[in-house]
Design an enzyme around this catalytic site. Sequence first.
Site, PDB file in Angstrom:
ATOM      1  N   LYS A 180       0.864  -1.180   0.000  1.00 58.64           N
ATOM      2  CA  LYS A 180       0.000   0.000   0.000  1.00 58.64           C
ATOM      3  C   LYS A 180       0.902   1.232   0.000  1.00 58.64           C
ATOM      4  CE  LYS A 180      -1.609   3.020   2.447  1.00 58.64           C
ATOM      5  NZ  LYS A 180      -1.584   4.077   1.429  1.00 58.64           N
ATOM      6  N   GLU A 255       9.616   1.432  10.792  1.00 58.18           N
ATOM      7  CA  GLU A 255      10.613   2.507  10.578  1.00 58.18           C
ATOM      8  C   GLU A 255       9.850   3.805  10.756  1.00 58.18           C
ATOM      9  OE1 GLU A 255      13.804   2.333   9.972  1.00 58.18           O
ATOM     10  OE2 GLU A 255      14.109   0.236   9.418  1.00 58.18           O
ATOM     11  N   CYS A 289      13.325  11.332   7.277  1.00 61.58           N
ATOM     12  CA  CYS A 289      13.264  10.876   8.674  1.00 61.58           C
ATOM     13  C   CYS A 289      14.607  11.022   9.378  1.00 61.58           C
ATOM     14  CB  CYS A 289      12.795   9.430   8.717  1.00 61.58           C
ATOM     15  SG  CYS A 289      13.813   8.359   7.703  1.00 61.58           S
ATOM     16  N   GLU A 386       9.302  16.586  14.743  1.00 61.32           N
ATOM     17  CA  GLU A 386       9.943  16.682  13.418  1.00 61.32           C
ATOM     18  C   GLU A 386       9.348  17.882  12.697  1.00 61.32           C
ATOM     19  OE1 GLU A 386       8.493  12.815  11.895  1.00 61.32           O
ATOM     20  OE2 GLU A 386      10.525  12.470  11.219  1.00 61.32           O
TER      21      GLU A 386
END
Length: 483
Positions: A180, A255, A289, A386
């Site tokens: 997906k 992750e 990331c 973030e």
Amino acid sequence: MALKDKDLFRQQALIGGTWRDASTKARVDVIDPASQKVLGTIPDMGRDETRAAIDAAAAAFKHWKTKAHAERAALLERWHELMRRHEQDLALLLTLEQGKPLAESLGEIRYGASFVKWFAEEARRINGSTIPAPTVDRRILVLKEPVGVCGIITPWNFPNAMITRKVAPALAAGCTVVIKPSEFTPFSALAIAVLAERAGIPAGVINIVTGMPAEIGAELMANETVRKISFTGSTRVGALLMKGAADNIKRLSLELGGNAPFIVFDDADIDRAVEGAIASKFRNGGQTCVCCNRILVQAGIYDAFAQKLASRVSKMKVGAGTEEGVAIGPMINGAAIEKIKRHVTDALNKGAKIISESEAVPEGRQYARPVVLGGATTEMLLASEETFGPVAPLFRFETEDEAIAIANGTPFGLAAYFYTENLKRSWRVAEALEFGMVGLNTGLISTEVAPFGGVKQSGLGREGSQLGIEEYIETKALHIGGL
Ligand code: NAD
């Protein structure tokens, strides 16, 4: 779209070797973030199509797992060759749907393809073992077997590499997959599936379900045929999937998000540190990331470092990723722009100062201005979340202990970087940092040969390296008696 091979632009999903629409015929628009115009559409699929894809993967698994490792490796090698042969088209498609500069997209395609080659090689090294038995009439063998059907859920920031980093080891191990991709960047996934078909990877081994995530995710989690989920994305969704996996004890690789510190000590090579900060902070417009989110600079070189970094950032060109010389492309969507603005405003309200920024960007477009902020503190939003944008906040520190405390003062533990020319400090700090990956005097830590992954709330498991394939392998102990 100026693709040389127009067939790589697919607007249908792939289930059991058939390119399909949603049974409801519903579609989702995919937007080019540079022009904000519709680039194409994809089927908006739900539980039924996801179930069909899982069934197709289960049927294909019966045959795929029995192939010799060398045969699977040869098909992966061929897939790798085709990705490299079509790298210009794949890069263009990636820039059009994701926004990053074309040169970076090409870099991502090569990085993504490198996992396919690496795991084609690793397929030949899935070795079991023998164990000395407690009695002479027995033998004990350890067999390595594929996990089964795997659900692969990936983000928009690396639409090619986040898929190959999972699918290549899964296929090499003998698993089949239902992918997906992010609804923001599905075309890169569909294009590499076209190449997988051309490489001769059998129908049903790779399936792609497209659309909005809620229903597809719910079926992937609830369906007991799916034995493993490998997810890259936000910690919020990762936590949700972990709860879902508990219901039927699925294996999980996660992750997730990061909040990388980038520490520059007084004894660092400043020019090298500035280079590293540019590479780590501004790649993909800061939407990575492992991007450094907090730049900690020791007081003695703070001003010199700030000045050099500021001078580089002020010259950065912002624009469409297809334009020559662009360093920062558009952000992925309006929500990303809002988050960046919120972080910068919050920092300025709490005492940060703009040291430098690029030229103004066109109003009303999805561009964010690269900026260096001085005087950042741990009370600011950008210290704990973030930012995912081209914002470089500088935190001043005095001592090594203070820097380590600030660096580790986050629930995340993906990547960290530090710069020093002192050997003893190198070991001390490398060992003190609570992160899955540490860059010492380098801002680049992504390669197929090294383990990639985080600790704490940044995830579970490792991708790439010789460890990556373990995520798709079960261990079976075979006891033979009466010998
Ligand atoms: P996201 O979590 O919003 O989405 C990731 C994927 O999950 C998408 O395909 C999305 O459609 C899907 N998803 C969303 N809700 C779901 C649900 N309920 N069930 C199943 N699937 C669902 O993340 P994003 O915004 O696409 O990506 C950015 C995030 O990814 C950042 O936090 C970044 O740090 C992280 N990331 C981590 C790594 C890493 O290797 N650790 C790499 C790249 C990105």
